[in-house]
Design an enzyme around this catalytic site. Structure first.
Site, short mmCIF file in Angstrom:
data_model
loop_
_atom_site.label_atom_id
_atom_site.label_comp_id
_atom_site.label_asym_id
_atom_site.label_seq_id
_atom_site.Cartn_x
_atom_site.Cartn_y
_atom_site.Cartn_z
N HIS A 26 -14.53 -2.02 10.45
CA HIS A 26 -13.95 -2.60 9.23
C HIS A 26 -13.78 -4.10 9.46
CE1 HIS A 26 -11.85 -2.81 5.51
NE2 HIS A 26 -10.67 -3.05 6.03
N ARG A 46 -3.16 -9.51 6.12
CA ARG A 46 -3.73 -10.85 6.33
C ARG A 46 -3.18 -11.86 5.34
NH1 ARG A 46 -10.07 -10.92 6.20
NH2 ARG A 46 -9.99 -9.04 4.90
N ASN A 60 -4.35 -2.81 10.02
CA ASN A 60 -5.44 -3.61 10.61
C ASN A 60 -5.03 -4.24 11.93
OD1 ASN A 60 -7.79 -3.50 9.02
ND2 ASN A 60 -6.81 -4.71 7.41
N ILE A 99 0.85 -1.21 0.00
CA ILE A 99 0.00 0.00 0.00
C ILE A 99 0.88 1.25 0.00
CG2 ILE A 99 -1.89 1.26 1.11
CD1 ILE A 99 -2.80 -1.32 2.40
N ASN A 136 0.53 -6.44 15.10
CA ASN A 136 0.44 -5.04 14.72
C ASN A 136 0.31 -4.07 15.89
OD1 ASN A 136 0.76 -5.85 12.13
ND2 ASN A 136 -1.32 -5.45 11.44
N ARG A 166 -16.11 -0.92 -2.85
CA ARG A 166 -16.44 -2.31 -3.19
C ARG A 166 -17.95 -2.47 -3.37
NH1 ARG A 166 -11.96 -4.56 1.15
NH2 ARG A 166 -10.25 -4.63 -0.35
N1 NAD Z 1 -7.88 -0.31 6.40
C1 NAD Z 1 -8.05 -1.02 5.28
O1 NAD Z 1 -9.08 -0.92 4.63
C2 NAD Z 1 -6.95 -1.92 4.80
C3 NAD Z 1 -6.97 -2.46 3.51
C4 NAD Z 1 -5.91 -3.28 3.09
C5 NAD Z 1 -4.86 -3.55 3.97
N2 NAD Z 1 -4.89 -3.01 5.23
C6 NAD Z 1 -3.79 -3.23 6.19
O2 NAD Z 1 -2.71 -2.34 5.87
C7 NAD Z 1 -1.50 -2.88 6.40
C8 NAD Z 1 -0.39 -2.81 5.34
O3 NAD Z 1 -0.70 -3.62 4.23
P1 NAD Z 1 0.37 -3.84 3.05
O4 NAD Z 1 -0.29 -4.71 2.05
O5 NAD Z 1 0.95 -2.53 2.64
O6 NAD Z 1 1.47 -4.68 3.84
P2 NAD Z 1 3.04 -4.87 3.45
O7 NAD Z 1 3.51 -6.04 4.24
O8 NAD Z 1 3.21 -4.89 1.99
O9 NAD Z 1 3.71 -3.54 4.02
C9 NAD Z 1 3.76 -3.24 5.39
C10 NAD Z 1 5.09 -2.56 5.66
O10 NAD Z 1 5.09 -2.10 7.03
C11 NAD Z 1 6.46 -2.15 7.42
N3 NAD Z 1 6.62 -2.04 8.87
C12 NAD Z 1 6.60 -3.04 9.80
N4 NAD Z 1 6.84 -2.52 11.02
C13 NAD Z 1 7.01 -1.19 10.87
C14 NAD Z 1 7.30 -0.12 11.77
N5 NAD Z 1 7.44 -0.32 13.07
N6 NAD Z 1 7.43 1.11 11.24
C15 NAD Z 1 7.28 1.34 9.92
N7 NAD Z 1 7.02 0.37 9.03
C16 NAD Z 1 6.88 -0.88 9.49
C17 NAD Z 1 6.96 -3.47 6.84
O11 NAD Z 1 8.37 -3.54 6.83
C18 NAD Z 1 6.31 -3.47 5.46
O12 NAD Z 1 7.18 -2.92 4.48
C19 NAD Z 1 -1.85 -4.30 6.87
O13 NAD Z 1 -2.05 -4.29 8.28
C20 NAD Z 1 -3.17 -4.60 6.16
O14 NAD Z 1 -3.95 -5.54 6.85
C21 NAD Z 1 -5.89 -2.21 5.64
#
Ligand code: NAD
Length: 313
Positions: A179, A86, A124, A15, A99, A155
């Site tokens: 959510h 997830r 999340n 993201i 998290n 969606r």
């Molecule tokens: N709110 C929503 O609607 C929604 C939708 C999709 C995903 N998400 C959530 O968003 C989050 C990120 O998803 P993603 O696909 O980008 O995951 P990803 O694994 O691709 O990226 C997450 C990044 O966070 C970094 N990270 C870990 N610990 C950290 C810290 N202490 N400080 C800074 N960075 C850190 C990791 O190194 C990684 O690069 C997940 O928790 C996912 O579940 C939320």
């Protein structure tokens, strides 16, 4: 005199990378892509790739990657995706153990380096993570929101448009509540260019669409082995843009509730006006009895995760 806005993206994963691409293309400001030191190379590499992309697409934004929070100092906007996504078979709530320490670390650093920022949390389980971020930083709740409703509504809109054989541009739909699988699609506020969706789509099809919307994130996790990132990034950028450009858009966001809809001291998805003041207003919609009952169920699920977070001191 500082004239360019600064947007820091905490987490340079799927993201985070897409957020950087969108912020740059829209020239919302200069972008800092932050990740933990062991992943700083990824942040730097994505930043460089995206700056080079600007030479082709013709946008003018400085994009830098870093593993040092000091580089995020003075940010106008922080968008937080730090944490793990997830995997198939997991619920969002299964991510708490991993998290929660991450969001706490991010909150401590955000408090130190970016006390003036408007903050959008994406990590999340969303409603609990944004609650914990606000609690730990002590930031004004008007400046801290969670992204979920814009995505869930997108969606819902898509599935409605496909079923009605209409353009997705004409659909107005709103999903409120937490959510999670109990999210609340608000049919009473859902139209296709002003025409109530329930006049164009039969009950059985609508029920199926609501079910698919609720499981919309999981459907993508099953297909890809990880969670969605294009639409989540666009959703957060719509919120950031409304703040930075004072657009006063009405967007469903996880906002801190102090009595609205009968809920207190929790974050949950509600219709919010976002402008230069952050959360400028929380709208109180007239919900049907059914919608109220669904919201109560959703609030209960959110509260159960927040209770776990509160106990894990
Ligand atoms: N709110 C929503 O609607 C929604 C939708 C999709 C995903 N998400 C959530 O968003 C989050 C990120 O998803 P993603 O696909 O980008 O995951 P990803 O694994 O691709 O990226 C997450 C990044 O966070 C970094 N990270 C870990 N610990 C950290 C810290 N202490 N400080 C800074 N960075 C850190 C990791 O190194 C990684 O690069 C997940 O928790 C996912 O579940 C939320």
């Amino acid at each position: 005199m500082k004239t360019r806005k600064k947007i820091s993206l905490i987490g340079a994963g799927n993201i985070g990378g897409e957020l950087a691409a969108l912020c740059a293309r829209k020239e919302l400001g200069d972008v800092v892509l932050f990740d933990i030191p062991s992943r700083a190379g990824v942040a730097k590499g994505k930043a460089l790739d995206l700056e080079q992309n600007g030479a082709i697409l013709g946008y003018d934004a400085k994009i830098s990657g870093t593993g040092d929070w000091a580089d995020c100092a003075g940010s106008d906007v922080l968008i937080i995706t730090a944490g793990i996504p997830r995997k198939p078979g997991q619920s969002r709530d299964d991510l708490v153990a991993t998290n929660l320490p991450i969001i706490r670390d991010v909150a401590d650093n955000a408090k130190k380096h970016c006390p003036e920022a408007f903050v959008i949390v994406i990590s999340n389980p969303l409603d609990a993570m944004v609650y914990e971020f606000m609690r730990k930083t002590g930031f004004d709740s008007k400046k801290v929101v969670g992204m979920a409703g814009v995505l869930d509504s997108a969606r819902f809109s898509l599935f409605l448009a496909r079923e009605a054989n209409a353009s997705v541009k004409d659909v107005r739909a709103m999903v409120l509540g937490g959510h999670g699988d109990d999210m609340v699609p608000i049919l009473s506020a859902c139209t296709i260019n002003g025409v109530p969706a329930s006049q164009l789509i039969g009950k059985e099809a609508l029920d199926a669409i609501i079910k698919r919307t609720r499981g919309g994130g999981g459907e993508i996790v099953q297909l890809m082995g990880t969670s969605a990132y294009y639409a989540p990034a666009s959703s957060a950028v719509a919120m950031a843009e409304s703040y930075l450009l004072d657009q006063k858009r009405l967007l469903p966001c996880a906002a801190y509730l102090t009595g609205e809809y009968g809920y207190n001291d929790m974050y949950m998805g509600v219709p919010v006006v976002i402008g230069a003041g952050g959360v400028e207003k929380i709208l109180q919609l007239e919900l049907t009895e059914d919608e109220k009952a669904m919201l109560a169920k959703s609030a209960k699920s959110v509260q159960s995760v927040v209770d776990v977070v509160k106990k894990a001191v």
